[in-house]
Design a protein around this motif. Structure first.
Motif, PDB file in Angstrom:
ATOM      1  N   LYS A   1      31.851  41.423  46.410  1.00 12.51           N
ATOM      2  CA  LYS A   1      32.932  41.823  47.315  1.00 12.51           C
ATOM      3  C   LYS A   1      33.299  43.292  47.099  1.00 12.51           C
ATOM      4  O   LYS A   1      33.484  44.044  48.060  1.00 12.51           O
ATOM      5  CB  LYS A   1      34.161  40.939  47.092  1.00 12.51           C
ATOM      6  CG  LYS A   1      35.289  41.212  48.057  1.00 12.51           C
ATOM      7  CD  LYS A   1      36.440  40.248  47.851  1.00 12.51           C
ATOM      8  CE  LYS A   1      37.539  40.515  48.868  1.00 12.51           C
ATOM      9  NZ  LYS A   1      38.638  39.583  48.736  1.00 12.51           N
ATOM     10  N   ILE A   2      33.381  43.716  45.847  1.00  8.07           N
ATOM     11  CA  ILE A   2      33.657  45.121  45.534  1.00  8.07           C
ATOM     12  C   ILE A   2      32.576  46.005  46.156  1.00  8.07           C
ATOM     13  O   ILE A   2      32.869  47.004  46.818  1.00  8.07           O
ATOM     14  CB  ILE A   2      33.715  45.359  44.005  1.00  8.07           C
ATOM     15  CG1 ILE A   2      34.939  44.690  43.385  1.00  8.07           C
ATOM     16  CG2 ILE A   2      33.719  46.856  43.690  1.00  8.07           C
ATOM     17  CD1 ILE A   2      34.928  44.687  41.853  1.00  8.07           C
ATOM     18  N   ALA A   3      31.318  45.631  45.946  1.00  3.29           N
ATOM     19  CA  ALA A   3      30.197  46.430  46.452  1.00  3.29           C
ATOM     20  C   ALA A   3      30.213  46.499  47.983  1.00  3.29           C
ATOM     21  O   ALA A   3      29.996  47.563  48.565  1.00  3.29           O
ATOM     22  CB  ALA A   3      28.878  45.847  45.967  1.00  3.29           C
ATOM     23  N   ARG A   4      30.493  45.385  48.625  1.00  6.52           N
ATOM     24  CA  ARG A   4      30.552  45.358  50.092  1.00  6.52           C
ATOM     25  C   ARG A   4      31.651  46.291  50.588  1.00  6.52           C
ATOM     26  O   ARG A   4      31.445  47.065  51.528  1.00  6.52           O
ATOM     27  CB  ARG A   4      30.813  43.936  50.585  1.00  6.52           C
ATOM     28  CG  ARG A   4      30.872  43.817  52.089  1.00  6.52           C
ATOM     29  CD  ARG A   4      31.137  42.356  52.512  1.00  6.52           C
ATOM     30  NE  ARG A   4      31.247  42.243  53.934  1.00  6.52           N
ATOM     31  CZ  ARG A   4      32.360  42.483  54.628  1.00  6.52           C
ATOM     32  NH1 ARG A   4      33.462  42.838  54.000  1.00  6.52           N
ATOM     33  NH2 ARG A   4      32.374  42.368  55.936  1.00  6.52           N
ATOM     34  N   ASN A   5      32.816  46.242  49.970  1.00  7.00           N
ATOM     35  CA  ASN A   5      33.924  47.104  50.387  1.00  7.00           C
ATOM     36  C   ASN A   5      33.584  48.581  50.182  1.00  7.00           C
ATOM     37  O   ASN A   5      33.912  49.422  51.026  1.00  7.00           O
ATOM     38  CB  ASN A   5      35.206  46.737  49.638  1.00  7.00           C
ATOM     39  CG  ASN A   5      35.775  45.412  50.094  1.00  7.00           C
ATOM     40  OD1 ASN A   5      35.455  44.922  51.167  1.00  7.00           O
ATOM     41  ND2 ASN A   5      36.618  44.820  49.265  1.00  7.00           N
ATOM     42  N   LEU A   6      32.929  48.903  49.076  1.00  3.95           N
ATOM     43  CA  LEU A   6      32.516  50.282  48.829  1.00  3.95           C
ATOM     44  C   LEU A   6      31.497  50.750  49.881  1.00  3.95           C
ATOM     45  O   LEU A   6      31.572  51.878  50.376  1.00  3.95           O
ATOM     46  CB  LEU A   6      31.926  50.427  47.427  1.00  3.95           C
ATOM     47  CG  LEU A   6      32.914  50.307  46.268  1.00  3.95           C
ATOM     48  CD1 LEU A   6      32.165  50.201  44.938  1.00  3.95           C
ATOM     49  CD2 LEU A   6      33.868  51.490  46.247  1.00  3.95           C
ATOM     50  N   ALA A   7      30.553  49.879  50.209  1.00  2.00           N
ATOM     51  CA  ALA A   7      29.542  50.230  51.218  1.00  2.00           C
ATOM     52  C   ALA A   7      30.200  50.450  52.584  1.00  2.00           C
ATOM     53  O   ALA A   7      29.867  51.405  53.294  1.00  2.00           O
ATOM     54  CB  ALA A   7      28.482  49.131  51.308  1.00  2.00           C
ATOM     55  N   LEU A   8      31.140  49.578  52.936  1.00  2.00           N
ATOM     56  CA  LEU A   8      31.834  49.742  54.220  1.00  2.00           C
ATOM     57  C   LEU A   8      32.637  51.041  54.254  1.00  2.00           C
ATOM     58  O   LEU A   8      32.683  51.725  55.288  1.00  2.00           O
ATOM     59  CB  LEU A   8      32.745  48.537  54.493  1.00  2.00           C
ATOM     60  CG  LEU A   8      32.021  47.226  54.807  1.00  2.00           C
ATOM     61  CD1 LEU A   8      33.017  46.073  54.905  1.00  2.00           C
ATOM     62  CD2 LEU A   8      31.228  47.353  56.102  1.00  2.00           C
TER      63      LEU A   8
END
Length: 181
Positions: A60-67
């Motif tokens: 979830k952290i990684a997805r938010n950073l990518a977005l």
């Protein structure tokens, strides 16, 4: 097993899968950067998670950073195209020196905008590039009008500082005109 051991095992077990998942959204090099940043944020997180929740939280952290990166890239592209269109529509005939100077000025301005913190940059772009009112920006971003004004003020200050720094660096790099006797 303590939390550091849990984190280390999650990192070891999830690294490849996380990068592959991120590569669906970002180029390979950026996916690796985002994965590394996600691991760091997970490590710095003060949340106490059960071992089975650590991996989903990491993703979830990684997805938010990518977005966030994708949103930033979209703002940069929109800003560049808007400035280019305004430049094209100006219709003034300029000398080569003026064209070069204007291109340099625009590059410096874009660098100054891109150096701003994300929320400040978004407010600045909405106001200065998209010409939205303070009220519209407030509604779009879910922040108060005072916060919009503060971000705009801070953005202008950051732009001035950035441009001044660039100008001073340019002056410092100029050859000295003093003659030594």
């Amino acid at each position: 097993m303590d939390s550091d051991e849990t984190l280390e095992s999650v990192v070891a077990d999830s690294r490849k899968k996380l990068i592959v998942a991120l590569m669906r959204m970002l180029p390979s090099a950026e996916a690796e950067e985002v994965a590394q940043e996600a691991f760091l944020k997970l490590h710095q997180s003060e949340k106490v998670l059960a071992p089975e929740h650590v991996r989903p939280y990491l993703f979830k952290i990684a997805r938010n950073l990518a977005l966030s990166r994708l949103r930033h890239q979209k703002v940069v592209v929109q800003s560049n195209s808007k400035l280019f269109i305004q430049y094209q529509l100006s219709g003034d005939v300029m000398s080569s020196e003026e064209l070069l100077s204007n291109a340099r000025d625009k590059t410096i301005l874009l660098e100054a905008i891109n150096a701003m913190p994300p929320i400040c940059r978004q407010v600045f772009v909405y106001r200065k590039i998209h010409e939205k009112s303070h009220t519209e920006i407030s509604q779009l971003m879910g922040i108060s009008i005072n916060t919009v004004q503060n971000h705009l003020s801070n953005g202008m200050k950051l732009c001035r500082q950035y441009i001044l720094t660039i100008q001073l660096a340019h002056i410092d790099s100029m050859p000295s005109t003093k003659k030594v006797s």
